[in-house]
Design a protein around this motif. Sequence first.
Motif: not given
Length: 278
Positions: A154-155, A170, A174, A245
Motif C-alpha cells: 500500500g501507499g 502503489e 512496489e 519502498d
Amino acid sequence: SAMHIKARCSVYPGSDTHRFPVPDDKVSWAADWPEYSPVNYTAPSVLKKPVWADPEIGSFSPQFNSLDGSVDRRSHEGEYTVQDDRPLNPRGRTGLNGRGLLGRWGPNHAADPIVTRWKRDSAGQRVSHAMSKLPVLQFVSIKRKDCGEWAIPGGMVDPGELVSLTLQREFSEEAMNSLQASQQEREKIHERITQLFSAPGFQVYKGYVDDPRNTDNSWMETVAVNFHDEKGDSVSELPLEAGDDAGQVSWFDVDSSQPLYASHSRFLQTVAKERKAH
Ligand code: RP5
Ligand code: MG
Ligand code: MG
C-alpha cells in the motif's frame, strides 16, 4: 473499533525516541490523566518541508475536518477533535505528540491493494488446508524496507488522487517495480494492472490503521480493496519485482501464523472470511 496497540510501540520507528507509556485504561482521551506527558517528536525528514508534508502549526492553519484545497483532511472515522490547533488521534493517546514520520496533521490517507489467488498444486488443483478443509488463499506481499515487516503493497494517496488510482499505482510501484521499468515495460505493466483492477474489487476496510508511526496528532487511515484472480490466469501470471519502498515481493499463503505490518492481518482475515477460504 479495536484499541490501538502498534501506535503505542515503545520505540518510535526510525528513531531513538521512546513513547510515554500509555496503559490500556488510559488510551481513551475521555480517561482523566493529569500526569500524561507525551514526548514531542517530528522526524527531521518531515521538518525539512518535503512536498508531501505540512508545515509546523503556527506558520499555517489548515482546514481540519474538510477538503482543504486538494488535501483531504476529513477522517473516515467521522469528525475528530482539534485541541490547541492540533487534531487529536480518534483512537486516543499514543505517548507521543507532533507528527513523527507522518507528513500531515490529522489523517494521512493511504490505499491498500490486496491481490489474491487460490493456492494450487503442481497439477493446478486448489489446495485445501489439512485442518479446516477450506481452500487456501494467497496474496501478494511485500517486505517493507523501513522495518523489514511483511505487508500489503500500500501507499499514500497523493493530493487530489482518486483512491482507485492509488491502488493501481502503489501495486505497480512496489510489486512490479514500474518506477524502474523501461517505457515499453511500463506500458505493459499499465495494461495488465488496469485490466486486473477494472473488475470491481471487494472493499475490505475503510478507516483508522493501527500503524507504528501514528502519534497523538497524526495517524494513518486507509481504504483496503481486494482484487481476486478466481481462475488463476490473470494476476497469477504477473512478473513480480520489488520496487520503491519494498525490498522483496512474493505470493504468501493467507495464514494466521504470518505476522504482518500495522492492521494488515485483520484485513486478510476479512478477505479469507469473505472468500470462504482458510
Ligand atoms: C499503512 O501504511 C497502510 O495500511 C499502508 O499499507 C501504508 C502506507 O504507508 P507507506 O507504505 O507509504 O509508508 O498504515
Ligand atoms: Mg509506495
Ligand atoms: Mg508503501
